[in-house]
Write an enzyme that holds these catalytic residues in place. Structure first.
Site, short mmCIF file in Angstrom:
data_model
loop_
_atom_site.label_atom_id
_atom_site.label_comp_id
_atom_site.label_asym_id
_atom_site.label_seq_id
_atom_site.Cartn_x
_atom_site.Cartn_y
_atom_site.Cartn_z
N TYR A 265 0.83 -1.20 0.00
CA TYR A 265 0.00 0.00 0.00
C TYR A 265 0.88 1.26 0.00
CZ TYR A 265 -3.69 3.28 1.14
OH TYR A 265 -4.56 4.34 1.11
N HIS B 253 1.60 4.29 -3.10
CA HIS B 253 1.42 5.73 -2.91
C HIS B 253 2.71 6.52 -3.06
CE1 HIS B 253 -2.48 4.43 -1.53
NE2 HIS B 253 -2.87 5.67 -1.74
N TYR C 204 -4.40 17.42 0.53
CA TYR C 204 -4.77 16.04 0.83
C TYR C 204 -3.55 15.27 1.30
CZ TYR C 204 -6.84 11.40 -0.17
OH TYR C 204 -7.32 10.11 -0.10
N TRP D 30 -8.20 3.51 -10.25
CA TRP D 30 -7.47 3.56 -8.97
C TRP D 30 -8.23 2.82 -7.88
CZ3 TRP D 30 -2.67 4.99 -7.62
CH2 TRP D 30 -2.39 5.13 -6.26
#
Length: 110
Positions: free
Chosen positions: A18, A22, A41, A76
Protein backbone atom coordinates in the site's frame (compact mmCIF):
# COMPACT_ATOMS: atom_id res chain seq x y z
CA UNK A 1 -12.43 25.84 2.88
CA UNK A 2 -13.67 22.98 5.06
CA UNK A 3 -11.33 20.46 6.69
CA UNK A 4 -12.16 16.75 6.72
CA UNK A 5 -10.45 13.86 8.46
CA UNK A 6 -11.31 10.22 7.83
CA UNK A 7 -10.06 6.78 8.68
CA UNK A 8 -9.92 3.40 6.99
CA UNK A 9 -8.17 0.14 7.90
CA UNK A 10 -5.48 -1.28 5.63
CA UNK A 11 -4.91 -5.02 5.87
CA UNK A 12 -1.76 -5.52 7.97
CA UNK A 13 -0.27 -7.99 5.48
CA UNK A 14 -0.62 -5.41 2.66
CA UNK A 15 0.96 -2.38 4.36
CA UNK A 16 4.24 -2.38 2.46
CA UNK A 17 2.52 -2.72 -0.91
CA UNK A 18 0.00 0.00 0.00
CA UNK A 19 2.82 2.39 0.90
CA UNK A 20 4.67 1.51 -2.30
CA UNK A 21 1.59 2.25 -4.42
CA UNK A 22 1.42 5.73 -2.91
CA UNK A 23 5.07 6.57 -3.58
CA UNK A 24 4.20 7.25 -7.21
CA UNK A 25 0.51 8.10 -7.50
CA UNK A 26 -0.36 8.43 -11.17
CA UNK A 27 -0.07 12.02 -12.44
CA UNK A 28 -3.56 11.83 -13.98
CA UNK A 29 -4.96 10.70 -10.60
CA UNK A 30 -3.30 13.65 -8.88
CA UNK A 31 -4.65 16.03 -11.53
CA UNK A 32 -8.16 14.58 -11.18
CA UNK A 33 -8.07 15.08 -7.41
CA UNK A 34 -7.03 18.71 -7.82
CA UNK A 35 -9.57 19.33 -10.58
CA UNK A 36 -12.34 17.76 -8.47
CA UNK A 37 -11.79 20.13 -5.57
CA UNK A 38 -9.48 18.13 -3.27
CA UNK A 39 -6.91 20.37 -1.59
CA UNK A 40 -4.12 19.81 0.91
CA UNK A 41 -4.77 16.04 0.83
CA UNK A 42 -2.59 13.82 3.02
CA UNK A 43 -2.61 10.20 4.16
CA UNK A 44 -1.02 8.92 7.37
CA UNK A 45 -0.54 5.23 8.13
CA UNK A 46 -0.04 3.61 11.53
CA UNK A 47 1.94 0.34 11.80
CA UNK A 48 -1.23 -1.66 12.52
CA UNK A 49 -2.87 -0.42 9.30
CA UNK A 50 -4.96 2.45 10.65
CA UNK A 51 -5.09 4.96 7.79
CA UNK A 52 -5.92 8.57 8.59
CA UNK A 53 -6.70 10.92 5.75
CA UNK A 54 -6.92 14.69 5.80
CA UNK A 55 -8.34 16.78 3.00
CA UNK A 56 -9.66 20.27 2.51
CA UNK A 57 -12.58 20.91 0.18
CA UNK A 58 -15.41 23.36 -0.21
CA UNK A 59 -17.77 20.37 -0.12
CA UNK A 60 -16.35 16.87 0.37
CA UNK A 61 -19.44 15.12 -1.00
CA UNK A 62 -19.29 17.20 -4.20
CA UNK A 63 -15.53 16.56 -4.49
CA UNK A 64 -16.11 12.81 -4.06
CA UNK A 65 -18.88 12.82 -6.67
CA UNK A 66 -16.67 14.70 -9.11
CA UNK A 67 -13.90 12.12 -8.59
CA UNK A 68 -16.36 9.23 -8.97
CA UNK A 69 -17.19 10.55 -12.45
CA UNK A 70 -13.57 10.21 -13.63
CA UNK A 71 -12.17 7.19 -15.43
CA UNK A 72 -8.85 7.39 -13.57
CA UNK A 73 -10.60 7.18 -10.20
CA UNK A 74 -12.47 4.09 -11.32
CA UNK A 75 -9.15 2.41 -12.21
CA UNK A 76 -7.47 3.56 -8.97
CA UNK A 77 -10.32 2.45 -6.70
CA UNK A 78 -10.45 -0.96 -8.41
CA UNK A 79 -6.79 -1.46 -7.55
CA UNK A 80 -7.10 -0.14 -3.98
CA UNK A 81 -10.23 -1.97 -2.78
CA UNK A 82 -8.43 -5.20 -1.85
CA UNK A 83 -6.07 -3.35 0.49
CA UNK A 84 -8.81 -2.57 3.03
CA UNK A 85 -10.85 -4.36 5.65
CA UNK A 86 -14.37 -3.46 6.69
CA UNK A 87 -15.50 -1.84 3.45
CA UNK A 88 -17.68 -4.73 2.23
CA UNK A 89 -16.46 -4.55 -1.37
CA UNK A 90 -17.24 -0.84 -1.73
CA UNK A 91 -14.56 1.43 -3.17
CA UNK A 92 -12.37 2.92 -0.42
CA UNK A 93 -13.31 6.48 -1.38
CA UNK A 94 -16.96 5.62 -0.65
CA UNK A 95 -16.09 4.02 2.70
CA UNK A 96 -14.56 6.89 4.66
CA UNK A 97 -15.40 7.01 8.34
CA UNK A 98 -15.42 10.77 8.82
CA UNK A 99 -14.07 12.06 12.12
CA UNK A 100 -15.55 15.07 13.89
CA UNK A 101 -13.18 18.00 14.33
CA UNK A 102 -13.07 19.10 17.94
CA UNK A 103 -10.14 21.57 17.88
CA UNK A 104 -8.27 23.63 15.34
CA UNK A 105 -5.42 26.00 16.15
CA UNK A 106 -6.07 29.17 14.24
CA UNK A 107 -3.24 31.51 13.23
CA UNK A 108 -2.38 34.19 15.77
CA UNK A 109 -3.59 37.68 14.96
CA UNK A 110 -0.84 40.29 15.00
Amino acid sequence: MNRYCFCLQVKPDRLDEYVERHRDVWPDMQAALRDSGWHNYSLFLRDDGLLIGYVEADDLEAAQQAMAATEVNERWQAQMTDFFTGIDGRPPDESFLLLREIFHLTPAKD
